[in-house]
Design a protein around this motif. Structure first.
Motif, PDB file in Angstrom:
ATOM      1  N   GLN A 121       0.835  -1.192   0.000  1.00  0.00           N
ATOM      2  CA  GLN A 121       0.000   0.000   0.000  1.00  0.00           C
ATOM      3  C   GLN A 121       0.877   1.252   0.000  1.00  0.00           C
ATOM      4  O   GLN A 121       1.770   1.394   0.842  1.00  0.00           O
ATOM      5  CB  GLN A 121      -0.914   0.013   1.235  1.00  0.00           C
ATOM      6  N   VAL A 122       0.630   2.151  -0.938  1.00  0.00           N
ATOM      7  CA  VAL A 122       1.461   3.339  -1.093  1.00  0.00           C
ATOM      8  C   VAL A 122       1.407   4.210   0.153  1.00  0.00           C
ATOM      9  O   VAL A 122       2.417   4.776   0.584  1.00  0.00           O
ATOM     10  CB  VAL A 122       1.023   4.134  -2.338  1.00  0.00           C
ATOM     11  N   ARG A 123       0.248   4.299   0.762  1.00  0.00           N
ATOM     12  CA  ARG A 123       0.102   5.204   1.908  1.00  0.00           C
ATOM     13  C   ARG A 123       0.973   4.802   3.085  1.00  0.00           C
ATOM     14  O   ARG A 123       1.320   5.637   3.925  1.00  0.00           O
ATOM     15  CB  ARG A 123      -1.363   5.281   2.344  1.00  0.00           C
ATOM     16  N   HIS A 124       1.340   3.516   3.173  1.00  0.00           N
ATOM     17  CA  HIS A 124       2.127   3.047   4.307  1.00  0.00           C
ATOM     18  C   HIS A 124       3.611   2.901   3.981  1.00  0.00           C
ATOM     19  O   HIS A 124       4.447   2.959   4.888  1.00  0.00           O
ATOM     20  CB  HIS A 124       1.589   1.699   4.794  1.00  0.00           C
ATOM     21  N   GLN A 125       3.958   2.696   2.695  1.00  0.00           N
ATOM     22  CA  GLN A 125       5.320   2.324   2.358  1.00  0.00           C
ATOM     23  C   GLN A 125       6.088   3.381   1.567  1.00  0.00           C
ATOM     24  O   GLN A 125       7.303   3.478   1.690  1.00  0.00           O
ATOM     25  CB  GLN A 125       5.308   1.010   1.555  1.00  0.00           C
ATOM     26  N   ALA A 126       5.409   4.172   0.740  1.00  0.00           N
ATOM     27  CA  ALA A 126       6.117   5.094  -0.143  1.00  0.00           C
ATOM     28  C   ALA A 126       6.553   6.351   0.603  1.00  0.00           C
ATOM     29  O   ALA A 126       5.873   6.825   1.514  1.00  0.00           O
ATOM     30  CB  ALA A 126       5.224   5.470  -1.326  1.00  0.00           C
ATOM     31  N   SER A 127       7.689   6.896   0.192  1.00  0.00           N
ATOM     32  CA  SER A 127       8.156   8.165   0.753  1.00  0.00           C
ATOM     33  C   SER A 127       7.286   9.302   0.239  1.00  0.00           C
ATOM     34  O   SER A 127       6.512   9.144  -0.715  1.00  0.00           O
ATOM     35  CB  SER A 127       9.608   8.407   0.343  1.00  0.00           C
ATOM     36  N   ARG A 128       7.416  10.474   0.858  1.00  0.00           N
ATOM     37  CA  ARG A 128       6.654  11.626   0.403  1.00  0.00           C
ATOM     38  C   ARG A 128       7.000  11.972  -1.050  1.00  0.00           C
ATOM     39  O   ARG A 128       6.130  12.345  -1.838  1.00  0.00           O
ATOM     40  CB  ARG A 128       6.923  12.823   1.313  1.00  0.00           C
ATOM     41  N   GLY A 129       8.267  11.855  -1.416  1.00  0.00           N
ATOM     42  CA  GLY A 129       8.661  12.131  -2.790  1.00  0.00           C
ATOM     43  C   GLY A 129       8.038  11.166  -3.766  1.00  0.00           C
ATOM     44  O   GLY A 129       7.587  11.542  -4.856  1.00  0.00           O
ATOM     45  N   GLN A 130       7.998   9.874  -3.404  1.00  0.00           N
ATOM     46  CA  GLN A 130       7.341   8.878  -4.254  1.00  0.00           C
ATOM     47  C   GLN A 130       5.838   9.126  -4.336  1.00  0.00           C
ATOM     48  O   GLN A 130       5.236   9.022  -5.405  1.00  0.00           O
ATOM     49  CB  GLN A 130       7.613   7.478  -3.717  1.00  0.00           C
ATOM     50  N   GLN A 131       5.236   9.465  -3.213  1.00  0.00           N
ATOM     51  CA  GLN A 131       3.807   9.767  -3.217  1.00  0.00           C
ATOM     52  C   GLN A 131       3.504  10.936  -4.148  1.00  0.00           C
ATOM     53  O   GLN A 131       2.536  10.897  -4.912  1.00  0.00           O
ATOM     54  CB  GLN A 131       3.324  10.088  -1.795  1.00  0.00           C
ATOM     55  N   LYS A 132       4.328  11.964  -4.077  1.00  0.00           N
ATOM     56  CA  LYS A 132       4.128  13.124  -4.949  1.00  0.00           C
ATOM     57  C   LYS A 132       4.254  12.707  -6.416  1.00  0.00           C
ATOM     58  O   LYS A 132       3.486  13.180  -7.266  1.00  0.00           O
ATOM     59  CB  LYS A 132       5.143  14.214  -4.598  1.00  0.00           C
ATOM     60  N   ASP A 174       2.264  23.756  -7.120  1.00  0.00           N
ATOM     61  CA  ASP A 174       2.825  24.659  -6.122  1.00  0.00           C
ATOM     62  C   ASP A 174       4.018  24.008  -5.434  1.00  0.00           C
ATOM     63  O   ASP A 174       3.945  22.853  -5.023  1.00  0.00           O
ATOM     64  CB  ASP A 174       1.744  25.011  -5.100  1.00  0.00           C
ATOM     65  N   ASP A 175       5.114  24.777  -5.305  1.00  0.00           N
ATOM     66  CA  ASP A 175       6.345  24.299  -4.667  1.00  0.00           C
ATOM     67  C   ASP A 175       6.847  23.043  -5.373  1.00  0.00           C
ATOM     68  O   ASP A 175       6.959  21.963  -4.791  1.00  0.00           O
ATOM     69  CB  ASP A 175       6.106  24.027  -3.182  1.00  0.00           C
ATOM     70  N   PHE A 176       7.183  23.215  -6.642  1.00  0.00           N
ATOM     71  CA  PHE A 176       7.533  22.101  -7.528  1.00  0.00           C
ATOM     72  C   PHE A 176       8.641  21.234  -6.949  1.00  0.00           C
ATOM     73  O   PHE A 176       8.576  20.003  -6.993  1.00  0.00           O
ATOM     74  CB  PHE A 176       7.969  22.664  -8.882  1.00  0.00           C
ATOM     75  N   SER A 177       9.674  21.836  -6.431  1.00  0.00           N
ATOM     76  CA  SER A 177      10.868  21.070  -6.058  1.00  0.00           C
ATOM     77  C   SER A 177      10.764  20.400  -4.699  1.00  0.00           C
ATOM     78  O   SER A 177      11.632  19.586  -4.347  1.00  0.00           O
ATOM     79  CB  SER A 177      12.106  21.974  -6.087  1.00  0.00           C
ATOM     80  N   ALA A 178       9.739  20.710  -3.910  1.00  0.00           N
ATOM     81  CA  ALA A 178       9.624  20.115  -2.577  1.00  0.00           C
ATOM     82  C   ALA A 178       9.570  18.595  -2.666  1.00  0.00           C
ATOM     83  O   ALA A 178       8.846  18.040  -3.491  1.00  0.00           O
ATOM     84  CB  ALA A 178       8.375  20.638  -1.881  1.00  0.00           C
ATOM     85  N   GLU A 179      10.346  17.923  -1.838  1.00  0.00           N
ATOM     86  CA  GLU A 179      10.384  16.457  -1.710  1.00  0.00           C
ATOM     87  C   GLU A 179      11.108  15.767  -2.867  1.00  0.00           C
ATOM     88  O   GLU A 179      11.237  14.543  -2.861  1.00  0.00           O
ATOM     89  CB  GLU A 179       8.969  15.852  -1.603  1.00  0.00           C
ATOM     90  N   TRP A 180      11.572  16.517  -3.860  1.00  0.00           N
ATOM     91  CA  TRP A 180      12.184  15.905  -5.044  1.00  0.00           C
ATOM     92  C   TRP A 180      13.631  16.348  -5.203  1.00  0.00           C
ATOM     93  O   TRP A 180      13.950  17.533  -5.092  1.00  0.00           O
ATOM     94  CB  TRP A 180      11.425  16.299  -6.317  1.00  0.00           C
ATOM     95  N   GLY A 181      14.496  15.388  -5.531  1.00  0.00           N
ATOM     96  CA  GLY A 181      15.868  15.698  -5.879  1.00  0.00           C
ATOM     97  C   GLY A 181      15.986  16.099  -7.337  1.00  0.00           C
ATOM     98  O   GLY A 181      14.995  16.133  -8.082  1.00  0.00           O
ATOM     99  N   ALA A 182      17.209  16.354  -7.782  1.00  0.00           N
ATOM    100  CA  ALA A 182      17.435  16.853  -9.138  1.00  0.00           C
ATOM    101  C   ALA A 182      16.947  15.870 -10.199  1.00  0.00           C
ATOM    102  O   ALA A 182      16.341  16.264 -11.200  1.00  0.00           O
ATOM    103  CB  ALA A 182      18.919  17.159  -9.336  1.00  0.00           C
ATOM    104  N   GLY A 183      17.209  14.578  -9.998  1.00  0.00           N
ATOM    105  CA  GLY A 183      16.801  13.587 -10.988  1.00  0.00           C
ATOM    106  C   GLY A 183      15.291  13.519 -11.141  1.00  0.00           C
ATOM    107  O   GLY A 183      14.771  13.459 -12.264  1.00  0.00           O
ATOM    108  N   MET A 184      14.590  13.534 -10.021  1.00  0.00           N
ATOM    109  CA  MET A 184      13.128  13.482 -10.076  1.00  0.00           C
ATOM    110  C   MET A 184      12.573  14.751 -10.725  1.00  0.00           C
ATOM    111  O   MET A 184      11.622  14.688 -11.513  1.00  0.00           O
ATOM    112  CB  MET A 184      12.553  13.312  -8.677  1.00  0.00           C
ATOM    113  N   ARG A 185      13.144  15.897 -10.394  1.00  0.00           N
ATOM    114  CA  ARG A 185      12.680  17.146 -11.008  1.00  0.00           C
ATOM    115  C   ARG A 185      12.847  17.098 -12.518  1.00  0.00           C
ATOM    116  O   ARG A 185      11.956  17.513 -13.266  1.00  0.00           O
ATOM    117  CB  ARG A 185      13.428  18.342 -10.415  1.00  0.00           C
TER     118      ARG A 185
END
Length: 358
Positions: A267-278, A305-316
């Motif tokens: 389940q994503v809500r329990h296992q995924a990081s905030r960046g993955q959820q986004k 809104d706040d595009f880069s929050a929770e994301w590193g350069a590769g994800m962005r």
């Protein structure tokens, strides 16, 4: 429908602001850059107001009015398939007025149809790790734009739900049963429309998830009606009648539906990081916007809104690439200027757009 220009008057911290956008490459994206409290999010909020009549921040409608002023005004010039349209919403403390070109008898429903806008704000994770109401709203927004009879059926179902709940509160078994046939008919229509929409976007969502997460994952999205799958709605209502009379409300039905997301069997809500959820939320919105664009024949708008929050350069970088290939004109806010590998087509510093009050 693409935004060509946007003007704000006495909206939040902006006494006056004007933004002009290029229309030759709408999917190239727009970045609004500025410090915290500079008014970046307020610009997205104003665009959302043109589509929904309210703010996505969940604040009081009057909060968008600049301090000491009587009302806030948002005006946009848009283009759709070569046709120009002017939208305007004026928000006062007592309500709002809207115009579409020369029309002044404009409702929120008219705005929603004319100007389809979705938003992904820093609370996007709520779509995954909070209650199902957020997921139902997301799903219903897409169905509303794809299936034109859905809004009438959804509204009729909501009225029936209120009437049925009243019968439950009174413990009126006869009245409860009298409402059941219409409740079942409309409930099954609402349920079927939602299922069709989710099935139509599931393949695109899975592909986008793997691209954004840069790997071979096994994402799964599933629709759950508001009653046991092995039963029809009529059978489920019959079995739950006594429980509903005791509870005082309808415990099953489409108003209890949910969307579940899994990644690699968890389940994503329990296992995924905030960046993955986004990332999963962005993939879901893009898959949905793709269906909406196909149905309407023109581009919807995506606000981030706040595009880069929770994301590193590769994800962005991967996210921008997805957006640039996607179906929507997208407008985003950034605290700092994007790196060259994740740069939208147009960039504006908010302090250069806004004119302070005299």
């Amino acid at each position: 429908m693409l935004i060509q220009s946007l003007a704000l008057t006495d909206f939040r911290c902006h006494a006056s602001l004007h933004l002009a956008l290029q229309l030759d490459a709408p999917a190239g994206g727009v970045a609004l850059i500025g410090d915290n409290a500079s008014g970046k999010t307020s610009i997205l909020e104003a665009i959302y107001l043109l589509s929904r009549g309210v703010s996505f921040r969940g604040s009081s409608p009057s909060d968008v009015i600049r301090h000491g002023q009587a009302h806030a005004l948002v005006v946009a010039a848009t283009q759709q398939n070569g046709q120009s349209t002017r939208l305007a919403v004026q928000r006062s403390r007592s309500g709002f007025q809207a115009r579409l070109d020369s029309r002044s008898d404009v409702t929120v429903l008219d705005l929603a149809r004319a100007f389809p806008v979705q938003v992904m704000d820093p609370r996007a994770h709520r779509l995954i790790d909070e209650g199902p109401v957020h997921r139902r709203r997301m799903l219903d927004w897409g169905v509303f734009h794809v299936e034109h009879t859905f809004i009438q059926e959804w509204r009729q179902f909501q009225r029936l739900l209120r009437q049925r709940n009243a019968a439950c509160r009174r413990g009126d078994q006869a009245q409860l049963r009298a409402w059941n046939p219409a409740f079942i008919e409309l409930g099954e229509r609402v349920d079927a429309a939602r299922q069709r929409h989710l099935e139509a976007l599931a393949g695109s969502w899975r592909q986008r998830v793997n691209t954004l997460l840069d790997g071979e994952h096994h994402p799964l999205i599933a629709y759950r009606p508001g009653w046991p799958r092995q039963l029809s709605l009529a059978e489920a209502l019959a079995q739950s009648e006594q429980r509903e009379l005791e509870a005082g409300y309808s415990v099953i039905g489409p108003h209890r539906a949910d969307v579940r997301l899994q990644l690699d069997g968890r389940q994503v809500r329990h296992q995924a990081s905030r960046g993955q959820q986004k990332a999963l939320v962005l993939a879901l919105l893009l898959a949905q916007l793709e269906l909406v664009a196909e149905s309407l024949g023109h581009s919807p708008i995506l606000l981030i809104d706040d595009f880069s929050a929770e994301w590193g350069a590769g994800m962005r970088e991967r996210a921008v690439a997805q957006l640039q290939q996607g179906p929507a004109q997208w407008i985003s806010t950034w605290l700092d200027a994007p790196e060259s590998s994740a740069r939208p087509a147009q960039m504006f510093h908010v302090e250069h757009l806004s004119h302070p009050a005299p």
